[in-house]
Design a protein around this motif. Structure first.
Motif, PDB file in Angstrom:
ATOM      1  N   UNK A  88       0.846  -1.192   0.000  1.00 43.73           N
ATOM      2  CA  UNK A  88       0.000   0.000   0.000  1.00 43.73           C
ATOM      3  C   UNK A  88       0.884   1.245   0.000  1.00 43.73           C
ATOM      4  N   UNK A  89       0.587   2.173  -0.903  1.00 47.72           N
ATOM      5  CA  UNK A  89       1.315   3.436  -0.961  1.00 47.72           C
ATOM      6  C   UNK A  89       0.707   4.357   0.093  1.00 47.72           C
ATOM      7  N   UNK A  90       1.469   4.645   1.137  1.00 41.27           N
ATOM      8  CA  UNK A  90       1.021   5.516   2.213  1.00 41.27           C
ATOM      9  C   UNK A  90       1.209   6.970   1.805  1.00 41.27           C
ATOM     10  N   UNK A  91       2.382   7.276   1.205  1.00 39.25           N
ATOM     11  CA  UNK A  91       2.689   8.640   0.778  1.00 39.25           C
ATOM     12  C   UNK A  91       3.810   8.581  -0.251  1.00 39.25           C
ATOM     13  N   UNK A  92       3.767   9.501  -1.209  1.00 40.22           N
ATOM     14  CA  UNK A  92       4.852   9.622  -2.176  1.00 40.22           C
ATOM     15  C   UNK A  92       4.972  11.090  -2.560  1.00 40.22           C
ATOM     16  N   UNK A  93       6.214  11.564  -2.600  1.00 40.79           N
ATOM     17  CA  UNK A  93       6.508  12.906  -3.094  1.00 40.79           C
ATOM     18  C   UNK A  93       7.858  12.847  -3.788  1.00 40.79           C
TER      19      UNK A  93
END
Length: 113
Positions: A88-93
């Motif tokens: 699961x992608x929690x956060x990406x920047x």
């Protein structure tokens, strides 16, 4: 006329940058006393490569909703063969990627070469 072309070129370049997928790039976890930095490279064409991952050979990736799906081959342990890993992608920047798997959150940093 030159001013209009310059503004148009700038706007187009900004649009192209905003359309790029933040997932694309090399993502690593820091080195420890026991292992070098490890991670993966996600390429625009959907292929993937491992970075210092013993016994794993990543071949492709895709994003489906909030899931990152990595596929590859397990090459050096008792369980050889193809695998698919869904996280699961929690956060990406542009600097950091956080993935959750099995109740654990893994934090990767973007690596520039």
């Amino acid at each position: 006329m030159k001013k209009i072309l310059l503004i148009s070129a700038f706007a187009l370049s900004m649009l192209m940058m905003s359309c790029s997928d933040p997932m694309v790039g090399s993502w690593v976890m820091p080195a420890t006393n026991y292992s070098p930095e490890q991670g993966f490279e996600l390429k625009k064409d959907g292929t993937a490569a491992d970075i210092n991952m013993d016994f794993l050979e990543l071949t492709s990736w895709k994003k489906e909703g909030d899931k990152l799906i990595l596929t590859g081959k397990n090459t050096g342990s008792a369980i050889n063969g193809d695998f698919t890993d869904e996280m699961t992608i929690v956060d990406v920047n542009k600097e950091e990627l956080k993935l959750e798997t099995g109740g654990v959150t893994l934090t990767y940093k973007k690596k520039e070469f």
